[in-house]
Design an enzyme around this catalytic site. Sequence first.
Site, PDB file in Angstrom:
ATOM      1  N   ASP A 336       3.547   5.616   7.932  1.00 16.96           N
ATOM      2  CA  ASP A 336       3.027   6.368   9.061  1.00 16.96           C
ATOM      3  C   ASP A 336       3.129   5.506  10.323  1.00 16.96           C
ATOM      4  OD1 ASP A 336       1.424   8.744   9.945  1.00 16.96           O
ATOM      5  OD2 ASP A 336       0.018   7.158  10.514  1.00 16.96           O
ATOM      6  N   GLU A 365       8.016   6.756  10.185  1.00 14.11           N
ATOM      7  CA  GLU A 365       8.098   7.327  11.521  1.00 14.11           C
ATOM      8  C   GLU A 365       8.434   6.204  12.497  1.00 14.11           C
ATOM      9  OE1 GLU A 365       4.942  10.847  11.967  1.00 14.11           O
ATOM     10  OE2 GLU A 365       3.988   8.932  11.593  1.00 14.11           O
TER      11      GLU A 365
END
Length: 637
Positions: A336, A365
């Site tokens: 994340d 990400e």
Amino acid sequence: MRNGILIMLAVALVGCATKQQPKLEDECLYAAEKTEFQFWSSIAEEMEVILYDENQVPMETIALKKGANDFWRAQVKGDLKGKYYTVRSFQNGEWSEEAPGIFAKAVSVNGYKAAIVDMQATNPEGWDQDVRPAMPDMTDIVVYETHLRDFTMSPYTSFETRGKFLALTEVGTVVSGEGWQLSTGIDHLKELGITHLQILPMFDYGSIDETTLDKNRYNWGYDPVNYNVPEGGYSTHPADPACRIREAKQMIQALHHAGIRVIMDVVYNHTYDVNGCSLGRVVPGYFYRTNADGTYANGSGCGNETASERAMMRQFMIESVCYWAREYHIDGFRFDLMGIHDQETMRQIRAALDEIDPTILTYGEGWAAMSPAYPYEMLAMKQWTYQMPRVGAFSDDIRNALIGSPFDNERGFASGKTGCKEAVMNGLIGCPEWSGEPMQHVSYITCHDNYCLRDRIAVSAKGESEETQLRMNKLAQTAVLVSQGMTFLYGGEELYRTKQGVDNSFQSADSINIIPWQNKREYYDLCEYYRQMIQIRRQHKGFRLGTAALVKEHVVFDDSDNEHLIIYRIKDLKEIENAKQIIVLLNGGKEAAEVAIDEANYIIVAQDSQANAEGLGTCKGGTISVAPYSATILIDN
Ligand code: CA
């Protein structure tokens, strides 16, 4: 020569230092006759471990002794199984609040205290024989993302296990009506042909009170508390520290048994809060980046950001993923807000996982929510993906080009917009300017964030009929599934899920988030299209050539004046697969598009919003008409 010797000496010394560095994961080593504790702090003047009995009543406070490498140690004789502990540190004239150690492996309900368990005893039956499903070719990967509750809160899961790890051990669940039945759950995934299940945070997080689970509460779980413990809310008995560990393993074992690999969504970039969690309490200030004025930096948008570039935060992250890979047999990690971490940490994570199994996936990400307090060029931002071999990044490029950006409500290529054709073509070859290799380009259009695909198209292509919107849906997903990157699907899109227009459903009710299994009949055609496209991808190596060099050699885009038309050819495949050539025609316009194709004997596997890996028919080339908002795929054998 002299330099050579010096270098060799230096290497030997570094090697030696690495070997001697104690492990954070050894914070509580249980054996029936004694338990050893060790905690790291470079700033503490004193440290104590506080033992609690089975009822969490304080038993004993033990002073820890500082040893090498700033690790503080103690040994307690006797059998401590079933007891709990916390640690606290003294610095700057005051004692910190108590907390589980940063590497607690088992915890009390809501994660307030660490628990002493015999990890060996948490293994389900047959765990020693559990193996990662075969992965003959890394390019086979098709990831399916889901949240445990989305996937299992329906009436098709047993009442007792809904929303729990154990729900994913159930097979043979069906949605049915008079005279028909269709598979759900794990069976549905097997049928669909995906290879990896990515589960939204399943480590212990803070937003759900584990003592009031009977209330219908939902959260994605991006608020880490104890990184190395499964979330209690997903266990059948959150107050029993061993239960969640055993049940998480049972889930992974069942998925492996079904031939599906398991990817954890890991959120090392921030913690639920600073003062309430171990990282913030045990070694105050160390694990977080701060601004010049001393306040906590906030690249995560959640109030803090961790400092992966610091030696012990880096070591913590490396040890943590390796721990999940070894102890829980996890097959991959989705980071994340990876853009908050530094690149060097990601490279070291990759190297450490390679020692366990090089097929363990790493991607994330490649961005942050706000500006991290660290030099941009050192961060694991998407732009620098090529500097982190075999670490992938989500491609917002192909996403935005196909369906539009989440920051506006415009259409994309698949829903009729002009001006995005070039970007789609670049996405189809895996955006080499930043990815380095195509497998580092995560091709996707939707995930848990933002609108799901149905809602996205409904908002951006308002006024179009459902039939047209379904055509756009299939076209967009086709582009993902024929792209050279690593493919990623958001769970439930194949069942035409809607979140009723909610574009940030992180704490919405189950009714918004649940996967609508009952749609499987009404939208069977859509689900079947997804299934067939996955088969088509998996049958043809041409769609997943694997390296940038092969993509360059075999992929061509033919010119077309039509702004809505992409002519994507994968040629000279004889040495690579059964087909000689594959022609993909993507028409994102509302008019049919005419394309002249060389004469040959083609098998049509997709046409006019239908797909079939075995073939829908044949054609000889010449002028082909590609229906509005649809893909035609021709295989030249
Ligand atoms: Ca929790």
